[in-house]
Design a protein around this motif. Structure first.
Motif, PDB file in Angstrom:
ATOM      1  N   UNK A 483       0.837  -1.195   0.000  1.00  0.00           N
ATOM      2  CA  UNK A 483       0.000   0.000   0.000  1.00  0.00           C
ATOM      3  C   UNK A 483       0.878   1.254   0.000  1.00  0.00           C
ATOM      4  N   UNK A 484       1.902   1.249   0.797  1.00  0.00           N
ATOM      5  CA  UNK A 484       2.794   2.404   0.902  1.00  0.00           C
ATOM      6  C   UNK A 484       3.608   2.603  -0.373  1.00  0.00           C
ATOM      7  N   UNK A 485       4.192   1.534  -0.903  1.00  0.00           N
ATOM      8  CA  UNK A 485       5.093   1.660  -2.051  1.00  0.00           C
ATOM      9  C   UNK A 485       4.349   1.897  -3.366  1.00  0.00           C
ATOM     10  N   UNK A 486       3.250   1.183  -3.590  1.00  0.00           N
ATOM     11  CA  UNK A 486       2.515   1.316  -4.858  1.00  0.00           C
ATOM     12  C   UNK A 486       1.807   2.658  -4.967  1.00  0.00           C
ATOM     13  N   UNK A 487       1.386   3.197  -3.827  1.00  0.00           N
ATOM     14  CA  UNK A 487       0.755   4.517  -3.861  1.00  0.00           C
ATOM     15  C   UNK A 487       1.799   5.633  -3.947  1.00  0.00           C
ATOM     16  N   UNK A 488       2.933   5.446  -3.284  1.00  0.00           N
ATOM     17  CA  UNK A 488       4.013   6.434  -3.404  1.00  0.00           C
ATOM     18  C   UNK A 488       4.491   6.511  -4.849  1.00  0.00           C
ATOM     19  N   UNK A 489       4.466   5.388  -5.546  1.00  0.00           N
ATOM     20  CA  UNK A 489       4.892   5.307  -6.947  1.00  0.00           C
ATOM     21  C   UNK A 489       4.086   6.269  -7.833  1.00  0.00           C
ATOM     22  N   UNK A 490       2.808   6.464  -7.502  1.00  0.00           N
ATOM     23  CA  UNK A 490       1.974   7.377  -8.290  1.00  0.00           C
ATOM     24  C   UNK A 490       2.562   8.786  -8.248  1.00  0.00           C
ATOM     25  N   UNK A 491       2.946   9.223  -7.081  1.00  0.00           N
ATOM     26  CA  UNK A 491       3.526  10.552  -6.936  1.00  0.00           C
ATOM     27  C   UNK A 491       4.906  10.624  -7.596  1.00  0.00           C
ATOM     28  N   UNK A 492       5.708   9.579  -7.410  1.00  0.00           N
ATOM     29  CA  UNK A 492       7.068   9.562  -7.931  1.00  0.00           C
ATOM     30  C   UNK A 492       7.095   9.523  -9.458  1.00  0.00           C
ATOM     31  N   UNK A 493       6.109   8.860 -10.064  1.00  0.00           N
ATOM     32  CA  UNK A 493       6.043   8.786 -11.523  1.00  0.00           C
ATOM     33  C   UNK A 493       5.119   9.846 -12.101  1.00  0.00           C
ATOM     34  N   UNK A 494       4.425  10.582 -11.223  1.00  0.00           N
ATOM     35  CA  UNK A 494       3.478  11.584 -11.685  1.00  0.00           C
ATOM     36  C   UNK A 494       4.046  12.976 -11.817  1.00  0.00           C
ATOM     37  N   UNK A 495       5.340  13.150 -11.509  1.00  0.00           N
ATOM     38  CA  UNK A 495       5.955  14.452 -11.702  1.00  0.00           C
ATOM     39  C   UNK A 495       6.665  15.041 -10.514  1.00  0.00           C
TER      40      UNK A 495
END
Length: 577
Positions: A483-495
């Motif tokens: 939950x922590x890593x896959x959701x953080x990925x959205x921010x990290x790959x979102x800009x």
């Protein structure tokens, strides 16, 4: 926070065909036969890109994406101002396609730039052999290309991109179907862009001014002017003008450029550099721990600012209070609820923390916060009132924790205005709920991207949310490493830059209604994202060693559990690569 708990076809054939036509005309003329000019053959026409909106500059116009999987994004792009981002799910591979007009019996070169895992490029309906090509993954832009020939009766084909089931989102840009015009034409050449709007001054130092502006449609670059003279050319929508004199006013404008030329200049703004010798306050470390300090007693340990453990690098005072003036806030220390904690002692404790290298900021919002910044007047009130609080109490910046949504246009305006007043030492943090950071189109995410040049960190709340989508399109339950890593990925790959992403968790089971994880799970998630170790079933395609760190609600609930959270997570954050 809760207050409570491209191989072109051979041109040799063209020369031969044209020569035969010329010879026939000569022979017919010599025989006294009137020759009628034949229509130009397909081979005599110049090749064009027959795809429309090939750079996604007009959003998804001309494109169809399966399952509403596609979106036009402004970052990252290969060129221009937009690109396609399509997100597969477990049952949909995010196919985005377009039907283009082609000539029968002609050869075309198909190409596109892609980024991400399992990105495919192909064509169907050729009337001969349909072709495709793909890449297993790339973290930067990679060009895919192949060729196809149309059948004798083929007048249209379908070109497409897609990802793969259950994988992360892919990006595509600058797609080309290069060959004879099939009758549909091509996109028109670029027009001179319009003047950029929204020019704003951000962080100001004694020798520099940070500028930002809105993207201009069709622009491939921008030119910055200072006092009427050209000083800088950039490709993005921000620039920092340096080499300035302290305590001096300057005039700034910006224009947009592309292959067609340069636009008119934007409206002029002025900005004044700060005096020399100022103290911007402590800088936030590369890896930092943020903790909220409660200005109220809800059953957690009552603390003074001086009681907050040294593991915390940013202390967010919760919360500022709304006033009757739209957008304006104030702060009222709950001296009675905090055992007689005086304002003078509170201010002295803030100074002591800053002397120790810590930042103390004021948080706006919380579970019950009702501050609205939805027009220019309230944005101005918000910035002015916050700057007054910074001057009065010595706060280093502001935390945005508005849980009832925010207007990205005016919150951006407010925070840039505050930055201009406060200078480069301003700390800006955010604590959005999980739902607020699921898409770059959301108000919180848009605000964060709008102020990326002055934003310190976004500590999303990974709690009180239930299950949510990760960047791979899968659903994850809160309370897990995934939950922590896959959701953080959205921010990290979102800009957002990795340094602008933090993991926000409760310090104890009593700190939130749901979503508590042990400090060990927090540390495992930090390791997964920064080192690629300690992951669950989700493992990011790359690591993000610059990840900022973690946040907790609250230092008080941490204290109530013997500071178990900060004692475990703090050293781990500070030991990240």
């Amino acid at each position: 926070m809760p207050r409570t708990e491209r191989t072109r076809p051979s041109r040799h054939r063209r020369v031969f065909t044209a020569s035969l036509a010329a010879l026939a005309a000569v022979v017919l003329g010599a025989a006294g036969v009137q020759a009628t000019a034949a229509p130009a053959s397909a081979a005599a026409l110049a090749d064009v890109n027959v795809a429309k909106n090939a750079g996604y500059e007009s959003g998804l116009s001309n494109w169809t994406c399966s399952g509403a999987s596609g979106a036009s994004v402004s970052s990252p792009v290969h060129s221009g101002t937009s690109a396609l981002k399509a997100t597969p799910t477990a049952s949909d591979h995010a196919k985005c396609s377009q039907t283009v007009a082609v000539r029968p019996g002609a050869t075309y070169r198909l190409s596109a730039y892609v980024q991400g895992s399992y990105a495919y490029l192909g064509v169907s309906g050729t009337g001969t052999t349909d072709v495709s090509t793909w890449t297993p993954g790339s973290t930067g832009w990679q060009q895919l290309g192949t060729s196809f020939t149309t059948g004798p009766g083929t007048t249209s084909v379908t070109v497409y991109t897609h990802g793969w089931y259950g994988q992360a989102a892919y990006l595509a840009d600058d797609l080309s179907v290069f060959g004879p015009d099939g009758g549909g034409g091509t996109d028109p050449g670029p027009e001179t862009p319009s003047a950029p709007a929204g020019l704003t001054a951000g962080a100001v130092t004694s020798s520099s001014v940070a500028l930002s502006w809105n993207a201009a449609a069709g622009a491939t670059g921008y030119t910055v002017y200072r006092d009427g003279a050209k000083v800088q050319a950039v490709s993005g929508t921000s620039a920092t003008v340096t080499g300035l004199t302290a305590a001096t006013g300057y005039r700034f404008q910006v224009s947009a450029t592309n292959a067609a030329g340069e636009s008119a200049r934007s409206a002029e703004i002025t900005a004044t550099t700060s005096p020399a010798g100022g103290n911007p306050g402590p800088s936030v470390p590369k890896h930092a721990v943020t903790g909220y300090w409660q200005n109220f007693n809800n059953g957690a340990t009552v603390q003074k600012i001086s009681d907050v453990p040294g593991q915390y690098d940013i202390i967010a005072v919760a919360f500022a209070d709304a006033t009757t003036t739209p957008g304006a806030v104030t702060f009222n220390l709950d001296s009675a609820g905090l055992g007689g904690y005086t304002v003078d002692r509170f201010k002295a404790d803030i100074k002591a923390k800053q002397a120790a290298g810590k930042s103390v900021i004021i948080s706006v919002g919380g579970e019950k916060g009702t501050v609205s910044v939805n027009d220019a007047a309230s944005a101005n009130n918000f910035a002015n009132s916050l700057y007054s609080l910074m001057q009065e109490y010595g706060f280093n910046g502001v935390d945005i924790d508005l849980e009832n949504g925010l207007n990205p246009t005016y919150m951006t305006q407010a925070l840039r205005s505050l930055s201009q007043k406060a200078g480069s030492g301003l700390v800006i943090t955010m604590a959005p709920q999980t739902i607020d950071m699921q898409s770059t189109s959301g108000g919180y995410f848009r605000t964060a991207l709008n102020i990326k040049d002055i934003l310190t960190v976004v500590n999303m709340q990974y709690y009180n949310s239930g299950s949510m989508l990760g960047c791979d399109g899968k659903v994850y339950s809160q309370g897990t490493v995934d939950f922590l890593t896959a959701l953080a990925c959205i921010q990290l790959e979102g800009g957002l830059d990795p340094s602008q992403v933090g993991l926000g968790l409760p310090a104890s089971t009593r700190g939130a209604g749901s979503g508590y994880v042990s400090p060990g799970v927090v540390n495992a998630a930090l390791d997964c994202l920064t080192r690629g170790t300690g992951c669950g079933s989700f493992k990011p395609a790359k690591t993000y060693p610059g990840l900022r760190g973690a946040m907790t609600w609250s230092t008080n609930w941490d204290a109530a559990s013997g500071n178990a959270w900060s004692n475990a997570v703090g050293p781990h954050v500070h030991g990240l690569p």
